[in-house]
Enzyme design. Structure first.
Site, PDB file in Angstrom:
ATOM      1  N   ASP A 381      -8.193 -10.218  -0.140  1.00 49.32           N
ATOM      2  CA  ASP A 381      -6.932 -10.806   0.234  1.00 49.32           C
ATOM      3  C   ASP A 381      -6.322  -9.860   1.265  1.00 49.32           C
ATOM      4  O   ASP A 381      -6.774  -8.732   1.415  1.00 49.32           O
ATOM      5  CB  ASP A 381      -6.075 -10.874  -1.034  1.00 49.32           C
ATOM      6  CG  ASP A 381      -4.723 -11.442  -0.760  1.00 49.32           C
ATOM      7  OD1 ASP A 381      -4.639 -12.363   0.037  1.00 49.32           O
ATOM      8  OD2 ASP A 381      -3.761 -10.952  -1.350  1.00 49.32           O
ATOM      9  N   ASP A 752      -4.280  -9.356  -5.027  1.00 47.75           N
ATOM     10  CA  ASP A 752      -3.174  -8.827  -5.800  1.00 47.75           C
ATOM     11  C   ASP A 752      -2.258  -9.913  -6.333  1.00 47.75           C
ATOM     12  O   ASP A 752      -1.424  -9.653  -7.173  1.00 47.75           O
ATOM     13  CB  ASP A 752      -2.355  -7.851  -4.951  1.00 47.75           C
ATOM     14  CG  ASP A 752      -1.559  -8.578  -3.906  1.00 47.75           C
ATOM     15  OD1 ASP A 752      -2.105  -9.534  -3.340  1.00 47.75           O
ATOM     16  OD2 ASP A 752      -0.413  -8.205  -3.652  1.00 47.75           O
ATOM     17  N   ASP A 756      -4.809 -15.287  -5.844  1.00 43.61           N
ATOM     18  CA  ASP A 756      -6.165 -14.738  -5.804  1.00 43.61           C
ATOM     19  C   ASP A 756      -6.887 -14.877  -7.137  1.00 43.61           C
ATOM     20  O   ASP A 756      -8.052 -14.534  -7.254  1.00 43.61           O
ATOM     21  CB  ASP A 756      -6.137 -13.253  -5.423  1.00 43.61           C
ATOM     22  CG  ASP A 756      -5.391 -13.031  -4.141  1.00 43.61           C
ATOM     23  OD1 ASP A 756      -5.642 -13.789  -3.190  1.00 43.61           O
ATOM     24  OD2 ASP A 756      -4.565 -12.115  -4.083  1.00 43.61           O
TER      25      ASP A 756
END
Lengths: 1105, 369
Positions: A381, A752, A756
């Protein structure tokens, strides 16, 4: 199917729909034992051991006491069951906490505080500010007069900005008191997991509104797990509850993850099982033949002439039991133990503690540490993972003067501070735009501090920075903005807001300065959206330079501009704007066009540079892991430009001409297809060039690519070492992981935020960063770390060591089991193939449980290379990725070693203890001692670093062996009474033992030395360099070669793999570096627990081409 | 070393009162200052060398020096030991007389099984042997059986140790089938195939026509007499009905004194084995003619087993067995050869260890072969 929710009807829907009890539990108290046993027995290994244990109860065939199998078996089951029960109990506790949370619900027209689990569909739920939403609600009221409320959806999609939700038009303007009595019906779809869609209708019953059907969308809902922010209160009707909420539906139980190593071990176990069956068949037939020909003549055996019907089975079954130790029952326990310790080492690691928040790393999933060492793709990410997700105003350029260039922080730039205090008009105007040209809402906390609620982190950063420079935006009431500048309160009235859209790339405010009545247009936006509209005659070269300079530093730039509007100009435009805003067709386009008419002739004031700071060490980490042969993909929900910018600044992609970024875009299926094909073609051509080729794709195009051109996209995925996917949804992230997994790559997903979570759960390894976006990712992940840079240590140190250690431990477990089993088999040839066990029950059990398992367990402390060396030479990870330390070839080495050792031990035992010494118990103990000595030396030889624990375990274990046997020899009741004392007094015993050790170990030492010195693997070379000191320094100096070269090198290294990726394995004694774990045609993969469906068209071999 | 040990202590007894050992300054810094909390899940991991995987470690590698030295030492140690073993094995005087065929008269050579099973045939036979070299007392008399599977599973299991030791467990004949009970269901003591098939050939010796005393005391293990075979357990119902296996036992002598039985019941691990028959306490001189009268009772003809009578002296390493000596010489020799080969390799084709040129990552490790 539709569901009809009757608002505020306490009776009707109770039985139809479930209550709001959340349950993530797997077991109940009652079904725990049967369900858990069933689950455990679905594993092949457990079925096998149970079968063996049951067979052992039949005394006619058992060679040893059944307790020797039942004991460990029950122990193993108890351990796994306890672990499951413990986990489930924790799930129960967390559910309970959520279920018993108290919420305000309208019951019989009165607001009552009840537990969240008692909410039923149709109930009206009241939320106060900062409450967590207990179930999916349709809004019916809010404290805001316009019916708005703000929610934070971080837990669901990971986006931290505030989102607005609005009450449906039908409920608009209903008095607070009347909301208690509201009645109506909501017609909505059956629960699904789409968090972006809610197509429903609401009809309120009279007297509220007469039978008008009011359409509802997702805008009218607040979903479970969101937080109500910035709104005093809101209330809504529960439509989905409990596990049927949108979040609950999408939760799903994550599949238990199996490491590549476990799969390989299962495969090898399968091979051993086949081998065992073959041995049993051969010996069984030989035994029966011997029995019918020879044993009938051996009168002293008194074979009955006629046996029972199962007579033919007896001998094969005896051998099955004798050989059952081939598959070591201890391996699962040992592996669980050491995996637990690997996880603990990660938890304990001092160098992976985030000092800022003092969060240590945590391994939630204790079973997959080895996979860390075999990662091939990292999908990351962006925001919050690579960056800190903390926007900070860093630099600015006002009227051509650069501030913050010296110290990197404009807020501390003396010149700027001076300019502010001296009231330079340009600077003041600049600050004003920073402070008010936005949609930020200031709120005052109880202590008087001003908190900003911003939808965009950038705006937040600008407002904060302006406040630091004494331009404090402190109040917004209606259309009046109040700003305090050096104790002077300035008021502005907002006339129009020209909203930001991704096409316009700018936003503007039209406002009236209440001090002098002037009408101003304030604009801020991307450089390409502002600079072309600068007033004729203004030099914008300065700003272009500034933008370039900042972008080069990876800063996010915004240009600020303003203009004074004439009264009549504004009035004229305002009419057009209102008209455009009320059009029904193409409104967005019309509005944009109208905006364009006023946003020109701008006085550009300057450029702001905001830093979304990269986390410390991100570029280095990416570079190191790249060198280790790991490919990176960036999956982000962010804009393409930002993504590319960040990618550039963290070494993710190289700028031209070293790198090349190919873009796949298009708005239609056809465009996407063409673009994809073009990129694919370029990619194929450029593979031979030493160039970093990456592709970038956005969510829209990705959707087409994934759904319609999956094959082409998969090929692209295989070819590309780097990719940037922007504007992707959580489910697309998961799909991308799925694609890479389907090509048989080991993937690691790191993120995080809540968005995700799915990718993290889908990937082979999920890593969560316990960061600003809450802990959803960290909770769902297998590992949670505080900072991205710890990934380096997690993979290179922990992953690699875990892989190496497990590789040794598992193969060694087979080695020692095979060793004793081979001796039993050899013995059967001299005992009339009758299935006699040479060793007694005590020895057999203790062999697996004590003698051989303790020394190998300390191999979890072994380090082949020091941590520093590995970090310096990350390429060494290749050995783990390719599975060079555990594969059929290395296993064949260990197999051969155990065969060789068994021959040595057996031949020496029976020859040294022949004739008058040929006493069964004595021969048995001589052979056993030989095994123990050999295995001690094998462990010692395979150990690379001896800590005191290793010495204690290896040599202490040897001493322990004698201690245990002396104890048994002192018990008159035991079969081996006095045996060990007698043996230890005989010189021939010691002579035999030393002979076995020397004969067993010298060939291995010779081969190992030869390979170590004359055919060293990279690991060996590094070991030599490290241990001998000196050269390691010079190694460090040759390392910094130009990057593309290294990249090329790594790929060459893999290109040649097809040559060695054939099923022919060299039979080596151990750790063959020339085999890979992907054995295309092993004959033994018949119970590989995980069948991977790989696309046959794409051989893995082209992965790095 | 003290420091290391205490470090190691600490890592295992986390949570115990922390006795700070005298550490260097650097180590003091690493140690947590406060006493370790017994809390299991403290937020920040506690520093210890164990948890950080930083225990001081010895990391040997296979340098030519070490390896060549090891091989040389093995060679140098093994060859003398091998020679010593070989010499002492050679110094054992051993006479081996196969008599199962000798004692079969022409008449019975066709139907040996019938001969041996017939209780009426005369099974006494006489053989003689001239001492070639002087044999020092004690001279051990063994009988050797070949192709006799005492280690057969049916046979090994067919005994009951409780019954042998404890007079109270007389009736305990578990595992002894088919020799557990007589036809009238009386327990057999000692039960089982092993006791039932007790060897029953006997030998009498005379030297130069003087009869030679055979000492049959202390031929079994002392521990067996005291702890495995009861001094109050007397044979009962032994070899009474049905097929008679081997020797009969005197019902008035307790098992602990039935040394032939005790010796027999120490299972042999190999199908070819020797068991002690007795000892001759006088020296045999060169050219002494030893006459042996054999009662050839035991049936090995049925399965083609051989019977031998062995007279042997003994040394520190046991009886005559050149295997260990030869093996030692072989291993020692191979080690020395290895050492020499490695020395030559080292001299002719030296390879610097840890040479960074082997590290360039563009070389394919697979091609390095």
């Amino acid at each position: 199917m539709k569901r009809y929710v009757y608002i505020n009807d306490d009776e009707s829907s109770h039985d139809l729909y479930c209550d709001n009890r959340i349950s993530n539990r797997k077991y109940t108290v009652l079904n725990f034992i049967p369900k858990n046993l069933w689950e455990q027995f679905s594993r092949f290994m457990n079925q096998y051991f149970l079968l063996i244990a049951c067979l052992q109860l039949w005394s006619l065939i058992t060679p040893v006491n059944p307790a020797s199998t039942w004991g460990p078996l029950i122990f193993i089951f108890a351990v796994s069951a306890t672990k499951e029960a413990w986990d489930d109990y924790h799930r129960y506790l967390s559910d309970k906490k959520a279920n018993e949370k108290e919420v305000w619900v309208v019951k019989n027209g009165i607001k009552k505080l009840i537990q969240a689990q008692d909410i039923h569909v149709g109930n009206i739920v009241w939320l106060r500010e900062n409450d967590e939403v207990p179930c999916d609600l349709v809004l019916i009221g809010s404290s805001d007069p316009q019916g708005l409320c703000y929610i934070e959806t971080a837990a669901m999609d990971g986006e931290t900005d505030l989102k607005t939700r609005v009450i449906p038009s039908a409920c608009m303007g209903i008095d607070v008191e009347l909301l208690h009595k509201i009645k109506g019906v909501i017609e909505c779809p059956t629960p699904d997991k789409d968090i972006r869609r809610f197509d429903a209708n609401m009809r309120l019953f009279p007297p509220f509104i007469d039978n008008d059907i009011c359409p509802l969308t997702i805008k009218n809902t607040v979903l479970q797990s969101c937080y109500l922010r910035n709104t005093e209160w809101a209330c809504g009707v529960a439509v989905y509850t409990g596990n049927e909420t949108k979040l609950g539906m999408s939760r799903g139980i994550p599949e238990p993850k199996l490491t590549a190593m476990d799969a390989m071990i299962d495969k090898l176990t399968g091979a051993i099982f086949v081998f065992q069956i073959v041995v049993v068949m051969v010996l069984g037939i030989a035994g029966n033949v011997w029995k019918d020909t020879e044993a009938k003549k051996q009168w002293y055996v008194l074979y009955p002439d006629k046996g029972p019907w199962y007579e033919l089975l007896i001998i094969p079954l005896r051998f099955e039991l004798l050989c059952s130790i081939m598959i070591p029952i201890s391996i699962k326990v040992s592996l669980d133990l050491v995996k637990g310790l690997y996880a603990k080492f990660i938890d304990w690691d001092d160098q992976m503690v985030d000092l800022e928040t003092s969060t240590p790393s945590n391994a939630t999933n204790t079973a997959i540490s080895e996979d860390l060492g075999q990662v091939e793709y990292i999908l990351t990410d962006k925001t919050g993972t690579l960056t800190e997700n903390k926007m900070i105003f860093r630099r600015c350029c006002i009227s051509g003067i650069f501030y913050g260039n010296e110290n990197g922080d404009a807020l501390k730039d003396v010149e700027l501070l001076h300019a502010v205090s001296s009231g330079s008009p340009d600077v003041v105007q600049f600050l004003t735009i920073m402070a008010i040209c936005n949609t930020v809402i200031p709120t005052q906390s109880k202590t008087g501090d001003i908190l900003y609620k911003a939808q965009s982190q950038d705006e937040d950063a600008l407002v904060q920075a302006a406040a630091r420079l004494h331009m404090v935006f402190f109040n917004k009431s209606g259309n009046i903005l109040e700003v305090k500048f050096n104790n002077l309160i300035l008021q502005y009235e907002v006339l129009e807001t020209l909203e930001f859209t991704s096409d316009r790339k700018r936003m503007s405010l039209v406002l009236k300065d209440c001090q002098n009545g002037k009408i101003l247009l304030l604009s801020k936006g991307a450089d390409e959206a502002i600079l072309p509209y600068a007033r004729t005659g203004q030099q914008t070269r300065n700003f272009v330079e500034a933008v370039e300079q900042y972008a080069h530093l990876g800063l996010r730039t915004l240009c600020l501009a303003w203009r004074e509007l004439r009264e009549d100009e504004y009035r004229e435009w305002s009419l057009m704007f209102k008209e455009a805003n009320s059009t029904l067709v193409d409104r967005e386009w019309r509005v944009a066009e109208v905006c364009q008419r006023i946003e020109h002739n701008l006085e550009v004031l300057g450029v702001t540079a905001i830093e979304d700071r990269l986390q410390d060490g991100v570029p280095e980490t990416i570079e190191t892991l790249r060198k280790a042969g790991i490919n990176f993909w960036m999956l982000t929900g962010d804009k393409q430009n930002t993504a590319i910018q960040i990618a550039l600044s963290c070494n993710f992609i190289s700028p031209e001409p070293k790198g090349q970024l190919l873009s796949i875009d298009g708005k239609t299926e056809d465009e996407v297809r063409r673009s994809l094909e073009r990129v694919l073609l370029t990619m194929r051509i450029t593979t031979s060039e030493p160039k970093d080729v990456a592709f970038v794709i956005d969510g829209w195009a990705l959707d087409f690519a994934l759904n319609h051109y999956r094959k082409a996209f998969t090929e692209l995925a295989i070819l590309s070492r780097t990719a940037i996917c922007c504007r992707v949804t959580p489910s697309q992230k998961a799909q991308l992981v799925q694609i890479l997994k389907s090509c048989d790559y080991r993937t690691l997903a790191i993120g995080d935020g809540g968005n995700d979570v799915r990718m993290i759960q889908q990937a082979d390894i999920g890593v969560g960063i316990s960061g600003r976006e809450g802990l959803q990712a960290a909770r769902a992940a297998d590992y949670s770390i505080g900072k991205f840079r710890f990934l380096k240590r997690l993979i290179l140190v922990h992953g690699r060591y875990s892989y190496n250690r497990t590789a040794f431990l598992s193969q060694y477990s087979f080695y020692k089991s095979l060793l004793i089993c081979f001796i039993q088999i050899f013995f059967s040839f001299i005992s009339g193939v009758s299935g006699t066990s040479l060793f007694n029950s005590v020895s057999l059990m203790a062999y697996n449980v004590f003698y051989t398992s303790v020394p190998v367990l300390v191999s979890v402390l072994d380090k082949d290379l020091s941590e520093e060396t590995v970090i310096q030479h990350p390429q060494i990870l290749f050995y783990c990725q390719a599975g060079r330390l555990l594969n059929p070839s290395t296993f064949a080495g260990w197999f051969g070693r155990s065969l060789f050792h068994a021959i040595v031990v057996f031949l020496i035992s029976i020859h040294a203890y022949a004739y008058d010494k040929s006493e069964m118990e004595e021969v048995s103990m001589v052979a056993l001692s030989g095994c123990i000595w050999l295995q001690a030396f094998v462990v010692a030889m395979e150990t690379n670093s001896f800590t005191i624990l290793q010495h204690l375990a290896i040599w202490g274990n040897l001493a322990g062996f004698y201690a245990i046997n002396w104890i048994f020899s002192a018990l008159p009741a035991s079969g081996m009474y006095t045996i060990m004392f007698r043996l230890c007094r005989q010189p021939s015993y010691w002579i035999s033992i030393f002979l076995m050790t020397a004969a067993g170990m010298t060939p291995i030492l010779a081969i190992k030395y030869f390979r170590f010195t004359y055919r060293p693997s990279k690991i060996n070379t590094l070991q030599q360099a490290e241990r001998l000191g000196g050269p390691i320094v010079s190694l460090g100096t040759i390392e910094p070669q130009p990057r593309p070269l290294i990249e090329k090198d790594v790929s060459t290294l893999s290109i040649t793999q097809p040559k060695i990726r054939n099923p022919v394995y060299e039979p080596l004694l151990s750790d063959s570096p020339n085999a890979t774990r992907r054995s295309a045609g092993t004959p033994f993969d018949f119970f590989q627990s995980q069948s991977r469906s790989s696309l046959p068209n794409y051989s893995r071999n082209c992965k790095d081409n | 070393m003290i420091v290391r040990l205490s470090e190691f202590d600490n890592c295992f007894y986390v949570g115990r009162e922390h006795k700070s050992p005298p550490l260097t300054n650097k180590m003091m810094e690493m140690e947590p200052q406060s006493a370790p909390t017994p809390k299991k899940h403290s937020k920040k991991p506690k520093y210890s060398k164990f948890s950080q995987q930083e225990l001081p470690a010895w990391k040997p590698i296979l340098t030519p020096g070490w390896v060549i030295a090891t091989f040389t030492v093995v060679g140098i140690v093994f060859i003398p030991v091998g020679l010593a073993s070989l010499f002492s094995s050679e110094s054992v005087e051993e006479a081996s007389i196969r008599y199962d065929d000798q004692c079969l008269t022409e008449m019975h050579s066709e139907n040996a099984v019938e001969f041996i099973q017939n209780g009426l045939t005369n099974k006494t036979c006489t053989t003689s042997w001239i001492v070639e070299r002087r044999m020092q007392a004690p001279i051990f008399i063994y009988y050797q059986l070949d192709n006799y599977y005492q280690n057969h599973r049916r046979y090994v299991k067919s005994r009951n140790d409780k019954q042998l030791m404890n007079p109270a467990s007389e009736g305990d004949t578990t595992n002894c089938y088919p020799q557990d009970k007589t036809n009238d269901s009386m327990p057999i003591v000692p039960c089982g195939l092993m006791a039932w098939s007790l060897f029953n050939d006997t030998y009498r010796f005379s030297v130069n026509t003087n009869s030679l005393a055979v000492n049959k005391k202390d031929i079994s293990w002392g521990s067996d007499r005291s702890s495995k075979f009861g001094s109050k357990v007397y044979p009962k119902n032994f070899q009474v009905g049905g097929v008679v296996g081997g020797a009969k036992l005197d019902e008035n002598i307790p098992l602990s004194q039935q040394e032939d039985l005790i010796v027999w019941m120490r299972t042999a691990a190999l199908p070819s084995f020797r068991k002690l028959y007795g000892k001759i306490e006088t020296n045999l001189e060169v050219n002494d003619e030893v006459e042996i009268v054999i009662e050839n009772n035991y049936n090995t003809y049925e399965f083609g087993g051989k019977k031998r009578l062995i007279l042997s002296t003994s040394t520190w390493i046991g009886g005559k067995n050149p295997f260990l000596g030869m093996a030692y010489l072989f291993v020692g020799g191979v080690s020395l050869v290895c050492a020499i080969v490695f020395i030559l390799l080292y001299v002719i084709k030296p390879r610097p260890l840890g040479d960074p040129s082997y590290l360039s990552w563009n070389k394919n490790p697979g091609l390095l072969k």
